[in-house]
Design an enzyme around this catalytic site. Structure first.
Site, mmCIF file in Angstrom:
data_model
loop_
_atom_site.group_PDB
_atom_site.id
_atom_site.type_symbol
_atom_site.label_atom_id
_atom_site.label_comp_id
_atom_site.label_asym_id
_atom_site.label_seq_id
_atom_site.Cartn_x
_atom_site.Cartn_y
_atom_site.Cartn_z
ATOM 1 N N ASN A 32 29.082 17.923 2.864
ATOM 2 C CA ASN A 32 27.898 18.620 2.049
ATOM 3 C C ASN A 32 28.329 19.036 0.602
ATOM 4 O O ASN A 32 28.037 20.243 0.214
ATOM 5 C CB ASN A 32 27.100 19.744 3.078
ATOM 6 C CG ASN A 32 25.839 20.462 2.583
ATOM 7 O OD1 ASN A 32 25.763 21.585 2.109
ATOM 8 N ND2 ASN A 32 24.963 19.310 2.314
ATOM 9 N N HIS A 37 32.977 21.176 -5.085
ATOM 10 C CA HIS A 37 33.870 20.154 -4.550
ATOM 11 C C HIS A 37 34.409 18.953 -5.434
ATOM 12 O O HIS A 37 35.400 18.656 -5.663
ATOM 13 C CB HIS A 37 33.349 19.434 -3.297
ATOM 14 C CG HIS A 37 32.824 20.318 -2.399
ATOM 15 N ND1 HIS A 37 31.582 20.799 -1.738
ATOM 16 C CD2 HIS A 37 33.700 21.009 -1.518
ATOM 17 C CE1 HIS A 37 31.663 21.572 -0.872
ATOM 18 N NE2 HIS A 37 32.982 21.823 -0.447
ATOM 19 N N GLN A 155 41.683 31.969 1.952
ATOM 20 C CA GLN A 155 42.297 30.661 2.419
ATOM 21 C C GLN A 155 43.320 29.861 1.610
ATOM 22 O O GLN A 155 44.149 29.666 2.350
ATOM 23 C CB GLN A 155 40.915 29.815 2.436
ATOM 24 C CG GLN A 155 41.242 28.371 2.680
ATOM 25 C CD GLN A 155 40.096 27.441 2.913
ATOM 26 O OE1 GLN A 155 39.459 27.339 4.144
ATOM 27 N NE2 GLN A 155 39.507 26.517 2.125
ATOM 28 N N SER A 188 28.254 25.305 0.123
ATOM 29 C CA SER A 188 27.454 24.616 1.129
ATOM 30 C C SER A 188 26.333 25.810 1.891
ATOM 31 O O SER A 188 25.327 25.052 2.135
ATOM 32 C CB SER A 188 28.247 23.726 2.232
ATOM 33 O OG SER A 188 29.091 23.041 1.495
#
Ligand code: PAF
Length: 282
Positions: A32, A37, A155, A188
């Protein structure tokens, strides 16, 4: 761009690239895709000869009751965008290909402490799922470098720590947060927002900027900064998750003398849980 669904075929091709002396860059994603990205792909292309993107909605990093089933799957559109961004190979495996022994029997990789704070506290087991799948992707692709977005600040830190602790021969690069024209970090999950919620959503970044301005102006009562921001967000319709002034290196709560800070924020807006952050150098 060639798409691979099996590890064996991808490995065979990458082995030839490696033998030809090519540097391989990996961009792991759950698909997605949005401009954020694509910026990761372009950064990988600028720093490696061959870019491999992966699209895998990793069940291991979703908790019970989270959006695993509903997570948007848009492979055809994603492929087109990857081609335009300069990606060479796409790896889009099935669950069975990634977890051939079954998820419940999977060897897991867990970074202690930082995996259990903030997003890890709100989503128990989430980072264990992330580090496990990223470690598997590193084993499959054997990239020279891998690029991750700084929107997911925690992350990125968890992955850096895993790579360091396990001596994985991969250079981890962070890429700046991509935002829309009103400052909302691209995600997303923004697709879950209604038109009215989209109007309100940039308030998350505004709250981070206001908190940063207060700290840069000398405010050192971080608890007060956090509470003010939470109230600011609630006033426009967000529900609280966390808003925390942290030390950048280990994400512990910042103290008055710390000078390298990051404010991490997550908040619920309608069906979406949005996250964002802002870095402060004092
Ligand atoms: O950031 C993501 O999209 C995922 O957590 C990642 C790194 C692709 C692992 O599934």
């Amino acid at each position: 761009m060639k798409t691979f669904h099996t590890i064996a075929e991808l490995r065979e091709t990458l082995q030839q690239e490696r033998a030809a002396g090519k540097r391989i860059g990996l961009v792991p994603t759950m698909g997605n895709l949005h401009e954020g990205h694509l910026q990761l792909v372009r950064q990988a292309a600028a720093n490696a000869d061959i870019v491999v993107a992966s699209i895998f909605v990793n069940p291991l990093q979703f908790g019970a009751g989270e959006d695993l089933e509903k997570y948007p799957r848009t492979l055809a559109e994603d492929k087109q965008q990857l081609i335009e961004a300069g990606c060479h190979y796409l790896f889009a495996p099935s669950d069975e290909e990634m977890y051939p022994n079954g998820r419940e029997h999977q060897t897991e990789v867990e970074v202690p402490e930082i995996s259990n704070m903030y997003c890890g506290a709100s989503r128990p087991g989430h980072f264990r799922g992330v580090t496990t799948v990223v470690c598997k992707l590193f084993g499959i692709v054997r990239p020279d470098l891998a690029v991750f977005g700084e929107k997911d600040f925690q992350q990125l830190l968890v992955i850096r720590r895993m790579t360091e602790d396990l001596f994985l021969p991969v250079e981890i690069q962070g890429a700046p947060i991509a935002r829309d024209e009103r400052g909302l970090a691209l995600s997303s999950r923004n697709g879950y927002l209604t038109a009215e919620e989209m109007e309100v959503a940039p308030a998350l970044q505004q709250a981070l900027q206001d908190a940063k301005a207060a700290i840069e102006a000398g405010q050192r009562d971080f608890a007060a900064v956090q509470e003010k921001a939470q109230q600011q967000l609630e006033a426009v319709g967000f529900k609280r998750d966390y808003f925390s002034v942290c030390r950048r290196q280990d994400l512990h709560a910042a103290n008055a003398g710390d000078d390298q800070l990051v404010i991490l924020a997550a908040a619920y807006l309608g069906r979406a849980r949005l996250i964002d952050n802002i870095v402060i150098d004092l």
